[in-house]
Design an enzyme around this catalytic site. Structure first.
Site, short mmCIF file in Angstrom:
data_model
loop_
_atom_site.label_atom_id
_atom_site.label_comp_id
_atom_site.label_asym_id
_atom_site.label_seq_id
_atom_site.Cartn_x
_atom_site.Cartn_y
_atom_site.Cartn_z
N GLY A 1 0.68 -1.49 0.03
CA GLY A 1 -0.25 -0.15 0.27
C GLY A 1 1.02 1.31 -0.08
N THR B 1 -12.64 -6.53 7.43
CA THR B 1 -11.36 -6.39 7.24
C THR B 1 -10.37 -5.82 8.49
OG1 THR B 1 -11.74 -6.27 5.05
CG2 THR B 1 -9.81 -5.89 5.66
N TYR C 1 -15.98 2.67 9.95
CA TYR C 1 -14.74 3.37 9.80
C TYR C 1 -13.52 3.43 11.03
CZ TYR C 1 -9.87 4.07 7.97
OH TYR C 1 -8.31 4.25 7.87
N LEU D 1 0.08 -2.17 8.79
CA LEU D 1 -0.94 -1.42 8.06
C LEU D 1 -2.58 -1.67 7.51
CD1 LEU D 1 2.31 -0.09 6.60
CD2 LEU D 1 0.38 0.99 8.65
N GLY E 1 -3.88 -1.91 -2.54
CA GLY E 1 -2.08 -1.43 -2.70
C GLY E 1 -1.85 -2.20 -3.64
N ALA F 1 -1.65 -0.10 12.86
CA ALA F 1 -1.90 1.35 12.43
C ALA F 1 -3.40 1.82 12.70
CB ALA F 1 -1.65 1.21 11.26
#
Ligand code: UDP
Length: 324
Positions: free
Chosen positions: A10, A95, A149, A76, A36, A117
């Site tokens: 990514g 995810t 999110y 990440l 990515g 992250a």
């Protein structure tokens, strides 16, 4: 030292991989190439000490094998970008939460360090300026996908601290604030690459809402420097850090600065949020990090000025398009 980077193909992951290799470390990456791309790591694949696997961060046997091979994991891999979050909320939540569970579970077997992250989004609608790591999180209602999110990342943070307290897995949580730089795609809605592309194409520069909302944009090089130092700092374990600059700019001014930097004749147009995203979309109006804690612990804070960042992004975009 070997560092395993999930999401290593990514935008931030590939810059981190390059910096770690330059510093003489070995790097393993795992990426499912959803956001990515192989192009991000094309210059790394033949380097000594680098290896990659294409696969999902929710693939437990694969993640366990890679965590075992490394000394440190930087996690990440995540569903990112506001556009993706609004369009694919199920994918985002699954995810982000499942991936972090798998990584922490694998790291727990041998108590290996994990850098998790997170994002400035977790502060949600808080109006505090600047945001301190100890501030309350103020999320919107569950009926609004956008907050899914933030909530999934907040849960990742809680999971990280739960593994630290209960299973003694050393963790460091990083809240990234609008990281930008060469190689970032605008495909998932990110504002800087979008504005640069629009300006270079002479297309209208699309400012969502009034353009009075502001952000602080950090250079990916600084973000990567901060993460690299955190990996080597024992006092960082069990702590959460804001990573970003505190140079604030409104989105309208950003559009103007990008137009000037590119010498573009593009018109700047304002698009209502309802057209840009979905009905009921709520934006964050200001988002400024306090970086005092980061600087106190690692002796570094991101400082690259916005104009330098814009120059870098524009220069890179021009090189890529062959426009000279
Ligand atoms: N934005 C914009 N035009 C675009 C893309 C984004 O005006 O083409 C705005 C967006 O509404 C937000 C800010 O720019 O206020 C930053 O958006 P981005 O998606 O880059 O990151 P966010 O801070 O929302 O996570």
């Amino acid at each position: 030292m070997t560092v395993f980077i999930t999401g290593g193909a990514g935008f931030i992951g590939s810059h981190l991989a390059r910096a770690l290799l330059d510093a003489g470390r070995s790097v393993l990456i795992l990426d499912d190439l959803s956001t990515g791309s192989m192009a991000n790591i094309a210059d790394l694949v033949d380097r000594d000490g680098f290896s990659y696997r294409i696969g999902s961060v929710t693939d437990e046997p694969l993640v366990t094998e890679m965590v075992d091979r490394a000394d440190v994991t930087v996690h990440l891999a995540a569903a990112v970008g506001v556009r993706l979050i609004v369009e694919r909320p199920v994918h985002t939540i699954e995810t982000n939460v499942r991936g972090t569970e798998v990584v922490l579970g694998a790291a727990a077997k041998k108590q290996k360090l994990v850098v998790v992250a997170s994002t400035s989004e977790v502060y949600g609608k808080s109006q505090a300026v600047p945001f301190e790591e100890t501030d309350d999180l103020t999320l919107g209602p569950t009926s609004h996908s956008r907050w899914a999110y933030a909530c999934s990342k907040a849960l990742d943070e809680w999971l990280a601290f739960a593994y630290w307290r209960e299973k003694k897995v050393p963790v460091v949580v990083c809240r990234f604030f609008n990281t930008v730089g060469p190689g970032q795609t605008g495909r998932y809605g990110m504002v800087v690459p979008n504005f640069v592309r629009q300006a270079l194409e002479g297309a209208p520069i699309t400012v969502y809402g009034t353009g009075d909302q502001s952000r602080c944009f950090g250079h990916v090089r600084d973000t990567v420097e901060a993460v690299s130092r955190l990996i080597d700092t024992p006092e960082a374990i069990g702590e959460v850090f804001n990573i970003g600059t505190d140079e604030e700019v409104t989105i309208l001014e950003l559009a103007e600065r990008i137009r000037t930097a590119t010498g573009s004749a593009s018109e700047i147009v304002k698009i209502p949020y309802t057209e840009a995203y979905a009905e009921g979309f709520e934006d964050m109006l200001r988002r400024v990090p306090s970086v005092a804690k980061l600087e106190a612990v690692i002796g570094f804070r991101p400082r690259t000025p916005l104009d330098t960042i814009i120059e870098d992004v524009v220069g890179h975009a021009r090189d890529r398009s062959g426009a000279g």
